[in-house]
Scaffold this motif. Structure first.
Motif, short mmCIF file in Angstrom:
data_model
loop_
_atom_site.label_atom_id
_atom_site.label_comp_id
_atom_site.label_asym_id
_atom_site.label_seq_id
_atom_site.Cartn_x
_atom_site.Cartn_y
_atom_site.Cartn_z
N ALA A 23 28.59 7.18 -23.03
CA ALA A 23 27.57 7.82 -22.19
C ALA A 23 27.07 9.13 -22.80
N ASN A 24 27.99 9.93 -23.36
CA ASN A 24 27.58 11.19 -23.98
C ASN A 24 26.69 10.93 -25.19
N ARG A 25 27.03 9.91 -25.96
CA ARG A 25 26.23 9.55 -27.12
C ARG A 25 24.83 9.11 -26.69
N ALA A 26 24.76 8.31 -25.63
CA ALA A 26 23.47 7.84 -25.13
C ALA A 26 22.61 9.00 -24.64
N GLN A 27 23.23 9.97 -23.95
CA GLN A 27 22.49 11.12 -23.45
C GLN A 27 21.99 11.98 -24.62
N ALA A 28 22.83 12.12 -25.64
CA ALA A 28 22.43 12.90 -26.82
C ALA A 28 21.25 12.24 -27.52
N ARG A 29 21.26 10.91 -27.60
CA ARG A 29 20.15 10.20 -28.23
C ARG A 29 18.86 10.40 -27.44
N LEU A 30 18.97 10.38 -26.11
CA LEU A 30 17.79 10.57 -25.27
C LEU A 30 17.21 11.97 -25.48
N GLU A 31 18.06 12.98 -25.46
CA GLU A 31 17.59 14.36 -25.65
C GLU A 31 16.96 14.54 -27.02
N GLU A 32 17.54 13.87 -28.02
CA GLU A 32 16.97 13.96 -29.36
C GLU A 32 15.59 13.31 -29.41
N ALA A 33 15.44 12.16 -28.74
CA ALA A 33 14.15 11.48 -28.71
C ALA A 33 13.10 12.33 -28.01
N ILE A 34 13.50 13.04 -26.96
CA ILE A 34 12.58 13.96 -26.28
C ILE A 34 12.15 15.07 -27.23
N GLY A 35 13.10 15.61 -27.99
CA GLY A 35 12.77 16.65 -28.96
C GLY A 35 11.81 16.16 -30.03
N ALA A 45 6.04 12.79 -19.88
CA ALA A 45 5.93 12.62 -18.43
C ALA A 45 7.25 12.16 -17.84
N GLU A 46 7.96 11.32 -18.59
CA GLU A 46 9.23 10.78 -18.11
C GLU A 46 10.07 10.35 -19.29
N ALA A 47 11.37 10.53 -19.18
CA ALA A 47 12.30 10.11 -20.23
C ALA A 47 13.56 9.58 -19.56
N ARG A 48 14.01 8.42 -19.98
CA ARG A 48 15.20 7.86 -19.35
C ARG A 48 15.93 6.92 -20.29
N ILE A 49 17.20 6.72 -19.97
CA ILE A 49 18.04 5.77 -20.70
C ILE A 49 17.83 4.39 -20.09
N GLU A 50 17.58 3.40 -20.92
CA GLU A 50 17.39 2.02 -20.46
C GLU A 50 18.58 1.16 -20.89
N PRO A 51 19.47 0.79 -19.96
CA PRO A 51 20.57 -0.12 -20.32
C PRO A 51 20.01 -1.44 -20.85
N LEU A 52 20.59 -1.91 -21.95
CA LEU A 52 20.07 -3.12 -22.59
C LEU A 52 21.23 -4.04 -22.93
N ARG A 53 21.27 -5.19 -22.30
CA ARG A 53 22.35 -6.14 -22.57
C ARG A 53 22.15 -6.88 -23.88
#
Length: 442
Positions: A23-35, A45-53
Motif C-alpha cells: 500500500a505504501n508503494r502504491a501511494q508513493a507511485r500515485l504521488e510521483e505520478a501527480i508530481g 482534477a483528480e488522482a486515485r489508485i485503481e486496483p487492477l486484478r
C-alpha cells in the motif's frame, strides 16, 4: 489587454495497483505520478489508485472500469488521462476512443518532461531520439490513413508502399541522422573526458532517484550554480566541477540525471553517452531522500538502473550512500537514522552518511569517506626533495595527500610522506625518475 495564455489542461491521474503491491508503494507511485503531471503544468482534477486484478490486452482496464472512467472524464471535463503504467499502442488507441480524451502513459509522460527540461544540444538530441523510438511503435495509433497505398511509377511498377511503411521509413531516416549527430557529440565528450583524465584527478559521480537532492548537494560541495528545484528531473545535462577533499586532494565531481521507477528503455539507451560519467567514475555517491516513506523502494530502483548501465557495486565501483534530507525528519527519526548509519554493514555493503544538503550537516564526513574510498588503492611514497626538485614537490602536493612534511634547514632537503593513487604514482616515477622506497598504503 487580453490575456491570450491558454487555459491549463485538466488531468485525471490513475495509478494501477496490482495484486500483492504494498500500500505504501502504491501511494508513493500515485504521488510521483501527480508530481510528473504537475511538471507538465497540468491541472490535476483528480488522482486515485485503481486496483487492477489483471491487465486487459485491448484496453488495459476492464470494460466496466473504462465506462466508469469515461463517465468521470465527461463529468469533470477532463482533457488528459494519465495512466501510470506502460500502455501498448492498441491499449492507448482504444482508451482514447472510449474516453474521448488524450491518454498518456508513464513513458510518454516522462518523455514530455525530458523534452521540456533538456537545455543543451546533446540533451535535446537524446530526447528527440528517444521520442522517435517511442512514436515509431505507435504509428498505428497516431495515423488513420496508414493503410492507403502510394502507387508506383511506370508500367511495371507494383502497388507501391503503404503510408505506414512510408512513415516508418521517414522516422528511421530521422533516427539515423540523430544517431550520427549524437556520435559527433559523443566524440567531443570523449575528448573532454580524455583531457580530464590527463589532468589526472579521480572522478566522483552523484547518482540517485529524481528529486533526492543531488543538485543541491552538488552545489554545496562544488560551489556550482546547477538548477536545484523541488521537481522531477530538474537536472538533465551533466555538470562536472573540481572539488577539494579535506587532505587537499582534488577530484572531479559530476551531477547526473535523476533516475526513476520504470525509466523508459528508450531514454536509458539515448542517455547512455551522458551516463558514461557514472560508468567511468571511481566513486559513486548514491544520494537518497530519507524523508521519503518509500526510500527503500527508491534505492532498489536506482540500483536496477545502475545494473542496466553496468555500474554500481556489482561493477566493483566504490559506492557511498548519502542519507539526505535529514533536516526534514523529526528529532527522534533523525537519531534513529544516525544510529542505523553507524551499524556494521552486512556483506561489505556501502558506507552510509547522514546528510542535509540544506544545512550542510554530514558533508565533511561524506568527503572524508570519499577520500577513504579513493585511498584504498593508494600507494605510500617516502620522498626526499632537494632545492632543484621544486616541480616534483609541486606534483605530489597537487595530486596526492601529504601525510607529513619536514624540512632540514641546513641542507634544504624536504622529506615528504605522501599518498598517491597507483596511476599518479606511476606517472610521478615516469616523469621525475625518482627512485625511493615505495609501499602499498594501509
Amino acid at each position: 489587454m487580453i490575456d491570450r495564455k491558454p487555459a491549463p489542461q485538466t488531468a485525471l491521474v490513475l495509478s494501477p495497483q496490482y495484486p500483492g503491491t504494498d500500500a505504501n508503494r502504491a501511494q508513493a507511485r500515485l504521488e510521483e505520478a501527480i508530481g510528473l503531471a504537475q511538471a507538465l503544468d497540468l491541472d490535476t482534477a483528480e488522482a486515485r489508485i485503481e486496483p487492477l486484478r489483471r491487465v486487459e490486452a485491448s484496453g488495459f482496464f476492464g470494460t466496466g472500469k473504462i465506462e466508469q472512467i469515461a463517465e468521470r472524464v465527461e463529468e469533470a471535463e477532463i482533457t488528459v488521462v494519465i495512466i501510470d503504467a506502460a500502455l501498448s499502442p492498441i491499449q492507448q488507441r482504444n482508451l482514447e476512443k472510449k474516453l474521448n480524451a488524450k491518454v498518456i502513459d508513464r513513458t510518454g509522460l516522462i518523455l514530455e518532461i525530458f523534452g521540456l527540461r533538456a537545455q543543451t544540444r546533446e540533451g535535446r538530441l537524446q530526447v528527440e531520439l528517444a521520442r522517435l523510438a517511442y512514436e515509431r511503435s505507435r504509428l498505428v495509433r497516431t495515423w488513420t490513413h496508414l493503410e492507403r497505398q502510394r502507387g508506383g511509377r511506370g508500367f511495371l511498377a507494383g502497388p507501391g508502399e503503404t503510408q505506414i511503411e512510408t512513415d516508418r521509413r521517414i522516422l528511421a531516416d530521422k533516427m539515423a541522422k540523430l544517431r550520427r549527430e549524437l556520435d559527433e557529440v559523443k566524440r567531443t565528450r570523449t575528448l573532454h573526458r580524455k583531457k580530464r583524465q590527463t589532468a589526472p584527478w579521480p572522478t566522483v559521480a552523484l547518482v540517485g532517484y529524481t528529486n533526492a537532492g543531488k543538485s543541491t548537494l552538488f552545489n554545496l560541495l562544488s560551489n556550482a550554480q546547477v538548477l536545484a528545484k523541488d521537481m522531477p528531473f530538474a537536472t538533465l545535462d551533466p555538470t562536472v566541477r573540481g572539488v577539494k577533499l579535506p587532505s587537499g586532494r582534488r577530484v572531479l565531481m559530476s551531477d547526473t540525471v535523476g533516475f526513476i521507477t520504470d525509466l523508459p528503455t528508450e531514454l536509458i539507451a539515448a542517455f547512455r553517452a551522458t551516463l558514461e560519467e557514472v560508468i567511468e567514475a571511481d566513486v559513486l555517491i548514491h544520494v537518497r531522500d530519507m524523508a521519503d516513506p518509500d526510500h527503500e523502494g527508491r534505492k532498489s530502483d536506482v540500483e536496477s538502473v545502475l545494473a542496466a548501465l553496468g555500474a554500481g557495486a556489482e561493477a566493483d565501483q566504490h559506492v557511498i550512500e548519502a542519507w539526505n534530507k535529514a533536516d526534514q525528519l523529526s528529532a527522534e527519526d533523525y537519531e534513529e537514522l544516525v544510529w542505523r548509519a553507524r551499524l556494521p554493514k552486512r556483506d561489505n555493503g556501502p558506507v552510509s552518511i547522514v546528510t542535509s544538503a540544506v544545512t550542510g550537516a554530514g558533508v565533511d564526513a561524506l568527503l572524508e569517506q570519499v577520500e577513504l574510498a579513493l585511498s584504498l588503492d593508494d600507494v605510500a611514497l617516502h620522498l626526499d626533495f632537494g632545492p632543484e626538485d621544486a616541480e616534483a614537490l609541486a606534483f605530489v602536493h597537487r595530486h596526492g595527500a601529504v601525510v607529513s612534511e619536514q624540512t632540514d634547514r641546513e641542507t634544504g632537503i624536504v622529506s615528504v610522506h605522501v599518498r598517491l593513487s597507483s596511476a599518479d604514482a606511476g606517472r610521478f616515477q615516469q616523469r621525475f625518475g625518482v627512485e625511493d622506497e615505495v609501499e602499498i598504503a594501509d
